[in-house]
Design a protein around this motif. Structure first.
Motif, PDB file in Angstrom:
ATOM      1  N   PRO A  56       0.791  -1.241   0.000  1.00 12.70           N
ATOM      2  CA  PRO A  56       0.000   0.000   0.000  1.00 12.70           C
ATOM      3  C   PRO A  56       0.817   1.281   0.000  1.00 12.70           C
ATOM      4  CG  PRO A  56      -0.012  -0.993   2.176  1.00 12.70           C
ATOM      5  CD  PRO A  56       0.616  -1.995   1.257  1.00 12.70           C
ATOM      6  N   GLY A  57       2.106   1.192   0.348  1.00 15.31           N
ATOM      7  CA  GLY A  57       2.925   2.410   0.377  1.00 15.31           C
ATOM      8  C   GLY A  57       2.448   3.375   1.443  1.00 15.31           C
ATOM      9  N   ILE A  58       2.090   4.596   1.036  1.00 13.02           N
ATOM     10  CA  ILE A  58       1.573   5.584   2.002  1.00 13.02           C
ATOM     11  C   ILE A  58       0.049   5.612   1.999  1.00 13.02           C
ATOM     12  CG2 ILE A  58       3.649   7.002   1.866  1.00 13.02           C
ATOM     13  CD1 ILE A  58       2.070   8.932   0.067  1.00 13.02           C
ATOM     14  N   GLY A  59      -0.580   4.752   1.171  1.00 14.39           N
ATOM     15  CA  GLY A  59      -2.025   4.620   1.224  1.00 14.39           C
ATOM     16  C   GLY A  59      -2.813   5.362   0.163  1.00 14.39           C
ATOM     17  N   VAL A  60      -2.174   5.753  -0.931  1.00 16.21           N
ATOM     18  CA  VAL A  60      -2.885   6.496  -1.975  1.00 16.21           C
ATOM     19  C   VAL A  60      -3.988   5.642  -2.609  1.00 16.21           C
ATOM     20  CG1 VAL A  60      -2.639   7.871  -4.069  1.00 16.21           C
ATOM     21  CG2 VAL A  60      -0.751   7.740  -2.456  1.00 16.21           C
ATOM     22  N   GLU A  76       1.857  -4.961   3.828  1.00 18.13           N
ATOM     23  CA  GLU A  76       3.006  -4.094   3.602  1.00 18.13           C
ATOM     24  C   GLU A  76       4.263  -4.718   4.183  1.00 18.13           C
ATOM     25  OE1 GLU A  76       5.635  -1.880   2.432  1.00 18.13           O
ATOM     26  OE2 GLU A  76       3.645  -1.169   1.825  1.00 18.13           O
ATOM     27  N   LEU A  77       5.285  -4.867   3.343  1.00 13.74           N
ATOM     28  CA  LEU A  77       6.541  -5.478   3.770  1.00 13.74           C
ATOM     29  C   LEU A  77       7.387  -4.541   4.628  1.00 13.74           C
ATOM     30  CD1 LEU A  77       8.723  -7.714   3.576  1.00 13.74           C
ATOM     31  CD2 LEU A  77       9.426  -6.684   1.399  1.00 13.74           C
ATOM     32  N   ASP A  78       7.404  -3.260   4.281  1.00 15.41           N
ATOM     33  CA  ASP A  78       8.273  -2.284   4.944  1.00 15.41           C
ATOM     34  C   ASP A  78       7.639  -1.794   6.248  1.00 15.41           C
ATOM     35  OD1 ASP A  78       9.987  -0.242   5.683  1.00 15.41           O
ATOM     36  OD2 ASP A  78      10.147   0.603   3.668  1.00 15.41           O
ATOM     37  N   LYS A  79       8.196  -2.227   7.383  1.00 11.72           N
ATOM     38  CA  LYS A  79       7.623  -1.869   8.680  1.00 11.72           C
ATOM     39  C   LYS A  79       7.674  -0.371   8.942  1.00 11.72           C
ATOM     40  CE  LYS A  79      11.893  -2.785  11.305  1.00 11.72           C
ATOM     41  NZ  LYS A  79      12.488  -3.594  12.401  1.00 11.72           N
ATOM     42  N   ARG A  80       8.552   0.337   8.246  1.00 15.75           N
ATOM     43  CA  ARG A  80       8.642   1.789   8.442  1.00 15.75           C
ATOM     44  C   ARG A  80       7.389   2.504   7.958  1.00 15.75           C
ATOM     45  NH1 ARG A  80      13.340   3.748   4.991  1.00 15.75           N
ATOM     46  NH2 ARG A  80      12.239   2.377   3.525  1.00 15.75           N
ATOM     47  N   LEU A  81       6.623   1.853   7.070  1.00 14.93           N
ATOM     48  CA  LEU A  81       5.421   2.480   6.525  1.00 14.93           C
ATOM     49  C   LEU A  81       4.176   2.239   7.379  1.00 14.93           C
ATOM     50  CD1 LEU A  81       5.910   1.777   2.715  1.00 14.93           C
ATOM     51  CD2 LEU A  81       5.834   4.018   3.825  1.00 14.93           C
ATOM     52  N   ILE A  82       4.261   1.363   8.351  1.00 13.02           N
ATOM     53  CA  ILE A  82       3.091   1.056   9.174  1.00 13.02           C
ATOM     54  C   ILE A  82       2.592   2.292   9.935  1.00 13.02           C
ATOM     55  CG2 ILE A  82       2.146  -0.443  10.954  1.00 13.02           C
ATOM     56  CD1 ILE A  82       2.905  -1.807   8.256  1.00 13.02           C
ATOM     57  N   PRO A  83       3.454   3.036  10.633  1.00 13.30           N
ATOM     58  CA  PRO A  83       2.965   4.254  11.292  1.00 13.30           C
ATOM     59  C   PRO A  83       2.501   5.320  10.305  1.00 13.30           C
ATOM     60  CG  PRO A  83       5.363   4.089  11.482  1.00 13.30           C
ATOM     61  CD  PRO A  83       4.876   2.774  10.973  1.00 13.30           C
ATOM     62  N   ASN A 125      -0.434  -1.839  -6.576  1.00 17.28           N
ATOM     63  CA  ASN A 125       0.619  -1.226  -7.377  1.00 17.28           C
ATOM     64  C   ASN A 125       1.868  -2.043  -7.090  1.00 17.28           C
ATOM     65  OD1 ASN A 125       2.479   0.396  -8.663  1.00 17.28           O
ATOM     66  ND2 ASN A 125       2.339   2.077  -7.197  1.00 17.28           N
ATOM     67  N   LEU A 126       2.170  -3.010  -7.955  1.00 16.47           N
ATOM     68  CA  LEU A 126       3.221  -3.983  -7.662  1.00 16.47           C
ATOM     69  C   LEU A 126       4.625  -3.449  -7.943  1.00 16.47           C
ATOM     70  CD1 LEU A 126       1.725  -7.294  -9.112  1.00 16.47           C
ATOM     71  CD2 LEU A 126       1.718  -6.519  -6.736  1.00 16.47           C
ATOM     72  N   PRO A 127       5.578  -3.756  -7.065  1.00 19.24           N
ATOM     73  CA  PRO A 127       6.982  -3.395  -7.337  1.00 19.24           C
ATOM     74  C   PRO A 127       7.463  -4.127  -8.585  1.00 19.24           C
ATOM     75  CG  PRO A 127       6.668  -4.045  -5.036  1.00 19.24           C
ATOM     76  CD  PRO A 127       5.424  -4.418  -5.763  1.00 19.24           C
ATOM     77  N   TYR A 128       8.186  -3.444  -9.448  1.00 19.52           N
ATOM     78  CA  TYR A 128       8.634  -4.053 -10.701  1.00 19.52           C
ATOM     79  C   TYR A 128       9.460  -5.311 -10.474  1.00 19.52           C
ATOM     80  CZ  TYR A 128       7.398   0.458 -12.887  1.00 19.52           C
ATOM     81  OH  TYR A 128       6.740   1.569 -13.329  1.00 19.52           O
ATOM     82  N   TYR A 129      10.306  -5.286  -9.438  1.00 18.61           N
ATOM     83  CA  TYR A 129      11.294  -6.361  -9.287  1.00 18.61           C
ATOM     84  C   TYR A 129      10.681  -7.701  -8.900  1.00 18.61           C
ATOM     85  CZ  TYR A 129      11.101  -6.272  -4.145  1.00 18.61           C
ATOM     86  OH  TYR A 129      10.688  -6.364  -2.833  1.00 18.61           O
ATOM     87  N   ILE A 130       9.442  -7.700  -8.445  1.00 17.40           N
ATOM     88  CA  ILE A 130       8.841  -8.956  -7.986  1.00 17.40           C
ATOM     89  C   ILE A 130       7.450  -9.169  -8.574  1.00 17.40           C
ATOM     90  CG2 ILE A 130       7.724  -8.033  -5.889  1.00 17.40           C
ATOM     91  CD1 ILE A 130       8.823 -10.547  -4.425  1.00 17.40           C
ATOM     92  N   THR A 131       7.163  -8.518  -9.695  1.00 18.22           N
ATOM     93  CA  THR A 131       5.837  -8.622 -10.319  1.00 18.22           C
ATOM     94  C   THR A 131       5.455 -10.061 -10.647  1.00 18.22           C
ATOM     95  OG1 THR A 131       5.896  -6.397 -11.265  1.00 18.22           O
ATOM     96  CG2 THR A 131       4.476  -7.989 -12.346  1.00 18.22           C
TER      97      THR A 131
END
Length: 296
Positions: A56-60, A76-83, A125-131
């Motif tokens: 989801p990234g930042i949720g757009v 979401e894989l990146d825990k930094r984006l949870i907050p 919105n899939l990351p290109y490297y793991i589509t």
């Protein structure tokens, strides 16, 4: 939170959370306000829809999905984006965010637990490297989902949606068509993102369905497809013989018995052609486990 496509808003938001973009995770945030509403409209067709979103990234996109769906589960894989998501989507009560690697999740179990009595779709919105790995996981696990609406690299979209037997088709084209009917919905320019990637993107929708052909051995069927496309400039005979370490004369006879010319190119073959080849190979005990062979 609105205005998530505003560059100043996004920069201030990320700065406040001490967030820096990870190139390794393929993070590019959408700043074109027209893209996500179109994706959400394409994915969610009624209010009793449960949506599985990946990355989801930042949720757009999440913001648009939440306005239309009964429930959204965002992985979401990146825990930094949870907050960050906790702030941008705080107004919604029909959201669940899971901090996990989607490739390691039991998605059938997740869907059963999170979306009871709902029609379920995937939108991301899939990351290109793991589509490709993500799409094949979604398809191979035969999830109870109706459609998969995703943004991918434009070049990948053209391959995924190539017509069967066309020059643009590839192994992933055939694999996807086995499980679903692909449709290219619209293109998205690189300038729609921050930071801007070097290539354009496109949104596609896969409508899941029962396979139109029924190979006896699915694993062998996909091995045949992969081997046939392994060396695209070669004939299907030469490519398969090289990739599977098979005797050409024996393989040529099998191809002919399956009604396929040994001199044909892989991109000209249909799914039914590949199914007949794999069935003929199974019958002959080649690569099927019925007898030992050099192809393993």
């Amino acid at each position: 939170m609105e205005r998530l496509t505003n560059i100043s808003t996004v920069r201030e938001l990320l700065s406040r959370h001490g967030f820096t973009v990870s190139k390794a995770l393929g993070q590019n945030f959408l700043i074109n306000p027209s893209v996500c509403p179109r994706m959400a409209d394409a994915a969610v067709t009624d209010e009793n829809t449960g949506v599985l979103e990946i990355g989801p990234g930042i949720g757009v996109l999440t913001n648009e999905l939440l306005k239309r769906a009964k429930k959204v589960v965002a992985v979401e894989l990146d825990k930094r984006l949870i907050p960050v998501l906790g702030e941008t989507l705080s107004e919604y009560d029909n959201l669940k965010v899971i901090n996990a690697d989607v490739m390691e999740l039991d998605l059938n179990r997740l869907i059963a637990e999170e979306f009871p009595d709902m029609r379920v779709v995937v939108c991301a919105n899939l990351p290109y490297y793991i589509t490709s790995p993500i799409l094949m996981k979604l398809l191979e696990e035969r999830l109870p989902v109706e459609t998969i609406t995703v943004m991918v690299q434009k070049e990948a979209a053209l391959r995924l949606c190539a017509a069967e037997g066309s020059r643009e088709s590839s192994a992933i084209t055939a694999a996807v068509r086995y499980y679903a009917e692909p449709q290219l919905l619209f293109h998205v320019s690189s300038g729609s993102f921050m930071p801007a990637p070097k290539v354009d993107s496109a949104v596609i929708r896969l409508t899941l369905r029962e396979p139109e052909c029924k190979p006896h051995d699915e694993k062998l069927f996909f091995r045949v497809i992969k081997a046939a496309f392994a060396q695209r400039r070669k004939t299907v005979l030469n490519s398969m013989a090289s990739s599977l370490s098979l005797d050409k004369s024996e393989l040529s006879g099998i191809l002919e018995s399956a009604g396929v010319s040994p001199t044909a190119r892989a991109e000209k073959l249909t799914l039914n052609d590949f199914a007949r080849i794999s069935d003929a190979m199974e019958e002959a005990g080649i690569c099927s486990g019925k007898q030992k062979n050099t192809g393993g």
